[in-house]
Structure formats: structure tokens, C-alpha cells
Design a protein around this motif. Sequence first.
Motif, short mmCIF file in Angstrom:
data_model
loop_
_atom_site.label_atom_id
_atom_site.label_comp_id
_atom_site.label_asym_id
_atom_site.label_seq_id
_atom_site.Cartn_x
_atom_site.Cartn_y
_atom_site.Cartn_z
N ALA A 75 -4.86 0.40 0.77
CA ALA A 75 -6.15 0.93 0.60
C ALA A 75 -6.66 0.99 2.07
CB ALA A 75 -7.02 0.15 -0.32
N TRP A 107 -8.77 0.16 -8.37
CA TRP A 107 -9.58 -1.07 -8.09
C TRP A 107 -10.80 -1.02 -9.22
CZ3 TRP A 107 -8.05 -4.70 -5.16
CH2 TRP A 107 -8.75 -5.38 -4.76
N ASP A 148 -6.64 7.22 -3.94
CA ASP A 148 -6.53 5.48 -4.30
C ASP A 148 -5.87 5.24 -5.64
OD1 ASP A 148 -6.87 2.97 -4.29
OD2 ASP A 148 -8.98 2.94 -4.29
N GLU A 189 -0.07 -8.57 -7.17
CA GLU A 189 -0.42 -6.76 -7.07
C GLU A 189 -1.69 -6.61 -6.61
OE1 GLU A 189 0.85 -4.26 -9.33
OE2 GLU A 189 2.83 -5.44 -9.97
N THR A 242 -2.36 5.85 -1.42
CA THR A 242 -2.18 4.57 -1.34
C THR A 242 -0.56 4.17 -1.65
OG1 THR A 242 -2.89 4.03 -3.34
CG2 THR A 242 -4.50 3.48 -1.42
N ARG A 268 -13.79 -4.63 -0.41
CA ARG A 268 -12.47 -4.93 -1.19
C ARG A 268 -12.12 -6.43 -0.96
NH1 ARG A 268 -9.27 -0.38 -2.97
NH2 ARG A 268 -10.80 1.35 -3.46
N TYR A 313 0.61 1.63 -2.66
CA TYR A 313 0.44 0.96 -3.92
C TYR A 313 -0.13 1.43 -5.04
CZ TYR A 313 -0.78 -2.69 -7.24
OH TYR A 313 -1.10 -3.43 -8.35
N THR A 314 0.56 1.46 -6.21
CA THR A 314 -0.20 2.11 -7.38
C THR A 314 -0.30 1.06 -8.44
OG1 THR A 314 0.95 4.16 -7.29
CG2 THR A 314 0.10 3.71 -9.18
N GLN A 315 -1.48 0.62 -8.67
CA GLN A 315 -1.60 -0.22 -9.99
C GLN A 315 -1.34 0.55 -11.44
OE1 GLN A 315 -3.97 -1.13 -12.45
NE2 GLN A 315 -2.93 -3.05 -12.72
N THR A 323 -4.97 2.38 -6.49
CA THR A 323 -4.95 1.09 -6.81
C THR A 323 -5.69 0.66 -7.92
OG1 THR A 323 -6.88 0.56 -5.25
CG2 THR A 323 -4.90 0.76 -4.26
N ALA A 331 -2.45 -4.29 -2.74
CA ALA A 331 -3.25 -3.03 -3.09
C ALA A 331 -4.34 -3.00 -1.67
CB ALA A 331 -4.26 -3.09 -4.09
#
Length: 481
Positions: free
Chosen positions: A152, A177, A173, A144, A206, A113, A208-210, A175, A148
Motif C-alpha cells: 500500500a 483495508w 488498493d 496478511e 498493490t 495505516r 497484496y490482495t486481501q 488490500t 498489506a
Amino acid sequence: MLHTVEKIGGTSMSRYEEVLNNIWLRAHTPQGSPATLYQRIFVVSAYAGMTNGLLEHKKTGEPGVYALFAEMDEKRPWQNKLDQVLDNMLSMNAAIFSNDVQRKRADQFICQRFADTRTCLENLETVCNFGNFQLDDHLHQVREMLSALGEAHSAYNSVQLLRQHDVNAVFVDLTNWRSDSQPGLDETIRRAFGGIDLATQLPIVTGYTQCREGLMKTFDRGYSEMTFSKIATITGAAEAIIHKEYHLSTADPALVGTDNIQPIGMTNYDVADQLANLGMEAIHPRAASGLRKKNILLRIKNTFEPEHEGTQICSDYCSDEPKVEIIAGTKGVWALEIFDQDMVGNPTYGEKMNQLVQESGVRVLTKDYNANTDTFYLKGNKRRINWLMDKLQQVYPDSDIRVEKLSMVSAIGSDMNIPGLLHKASGALSEAGVNILSVHQAMRQVDIMFLVRDEDYGKAVEALHQQFVEKSELWQQQASA
């Protein structure tokens, strides 16, 4: 539904053995069902200090990777900071995993990552050396992406740790990614939980959410609470629980002493909103609104006292008798004062002013004004405050603008319709030698705010707590019950 959605804060996550024993491996009993480790969803924050290193220190403003990258310094100090944060994460892996195979797996995950992140930032630097591309246009995405990494890391590690104890944990996950699509927040969560069986799987998610909306645009570092709230409302949770390193209490024990505070058994979302405004949130107000609308009970629990029922927060609670429930506050409040006689009688004068305050990215705690003066009480770093002052001076060249650093102390309660409340509070502060610079009290009788000198913050909290909690017959009766 029978399940709960539970969020674990960063300080708690760093004490992973206690989280493991006090929360994850501690069976719960869903209503009408046998005890189980499952029927729970856990949203995890980054380990303590990691997000500070990736973005900037939340309290001191010390620059992290994001802040250093945004400066576009030719010496590229952000690269060394990125290496430092990675070293911290690898040290955390070494502390958690005694098994070499699991540690290697965890190291490979986070190293990949970070390698992706470094490549992305280096390429972005190159692109922004051309006049057609401006770094400011991409900084939101950079923030952002860096955010993440912390969640993660902790979520992936938690899954490995639980599997080591024969728990069927799954890594969720959010994120996105290296994803080639960017769905909305609700759709991202629905997709993630579409194939999960809560009766036999324990999702570790996680924080954080993208997503298409960009959580940090609105919530900045409160994004994990929005993820937590959305998962609870979308999956139809029976209860939402936040695990913190302390009880939600009548004041900060570090200021008034652990023997003088009282844990709060129940309160309402209105009180939670006032706390959030001061940055001492039980939960972000926008996240709380979703739980409130769905009538989901929110519980705040102390990670290290698992037997304690914690604080229940619901929509319709009101204390049986009017009283102050919490003394809270925050240091480092910027009082930004704009004086201009052209303001008098001009209803549109402040429109651009309010717009600039919003664009600056600082947080407004409260505001007051009279015929020719507007004063904003703000939280934010000095760089953003200076930017705001410069912009305001350009738009209002004839105005006098000054800024002063203060502290805000607030008495909060679900019903504070107490005769002589302001008189008692002012008297307590005066006896403690605290000069009140400004006071705010709304007609709804849920809070009263005092602006005091920064150096008087501790004295002010202690004085108000003594007056309204330690000397209160209502609180004494509760303590002896």
C-alpha cells in the motif's frame, strides 16, 4: 486486448527514479496502435527491505513485526519494530517527494495505516490474554494485515509521483483495508477494474490482495506474483512482464562474474517452475500456471536496461539443441533424515510424516527414500525445522531423526537430453574439490540437482557454469551471433 500487466520488484521499486524514467514514462507501442504511456497495469512490490521488517528477513530469518508479535513477549518488542519500519517508510517518503504537500499527503496515508495496525494488534493481545482465545488462531490474519502495509505504501507513493509528472495514475488498493466484506480473489480484482479506462488511466496496484482465500496460506511471500498473474488472466492481457534488477541469466553474476554470464533470450514455463522450486523464481509456479493456460506470453526484463528485450517465457519453447540453460541453487537447505526399520514394506508409514511436513510451513525442494529411510530437503527457518523434528519424534518414537544443513545446486534447461550429462557434471564438481552428498535427476531431462556442503555452494555453481556454459560451443556461438 492490447494492454500489458507488469510487475515491478522491490529492489527495482527502491530505485524509483530509474523506474520512473525507464518504465513508467517510457512509452510503449501496443500492437497496431500508436505509442502511449497507457494500456498498461502495474503491480508493485513493497520497497526493498520493508516486508522483511514487517514479517521476517527472507534470507537471514531476523524477526520482523510479525515474528516478534507471534512470540507474545511481555516486553512487546514488536511495537519498537513497528515504529522502526514506519520510520523507514517515512524516510523513503522524504527521499521521493521534494514537494512538502505531496510528502505530507504520503506521510498521512501510511501513518494512518500504521495507527490502525497498532490498535488492532494491541486489542488482539488483550483478547488473547483470555483462555477462550488463542493467538495461533489469528496469526494468519496478522501476517496478511502486516503484509498489506508495504505494498500500500509503495503503490500510493507511485501514484503521487506519476501525477507530479502529469500522468493520470490511479491507486488500485486491493488490500480491502477496513472493508466490511471479504470477496474472493477473482471478484476482488473484477470489482477493482470495473470502472477503469486503460486508454486514459494508468492503474498502480498493490501487490497484496486481501481476499477470502487468504493468499499467504498458499503463496506466503509469493502473493504479489499471484495478484499479477490473476490480473493478467482476468483482464485478458496481451503480455505479462516482470521487471527485476537483473537479467534472467545463465547464473548469478556475483558468483561466476558478470563477464561470464549470458542473458537467456527464451525459455519455457517448465524451466521457470524449476527456478521457483529453488527460490530463485522468475514467477511462482501457481501464478505461472494461469498464464500458461491462457497462453499469455511472460517476459522478464531488467529494469535498468530498458532497451533489452528480456527473456520470453512461453509454453512450447524448447532449445534447438539439448543444452544446460541455467545453473541455479540455494544455500541453507535442511536435509531431514528419518531412519526406521519399521518402514520396510509398510506403504502407509509415511502418510503422517508427509502431513507434518506440510503443517510445519517449510518448503520441500525434493525428497528421496529407500527401504528404511526418508530424506526431505527443506527450506525454512530453524524454529520450524525444530518443531517438525519434535512432532516427527513423537509420532515415530523408534526412529532415528537427524538434520544437516546443505546447499543445493541445479543445472536446468528446456531440453537436457545430453549424453554423459551426469558424468560431466560430477567430473566438474570433483575437479573443483566439491564432494557430492546426493544427486537427483528426473527422466524428463529438465534438471539435475546436487546436494553439497554449504561452504561449497559458490565453488559448485562456478564449476558447473564453466562446464556447461563457458566451455559450451552452443553458448559461445550464441554470444558471437
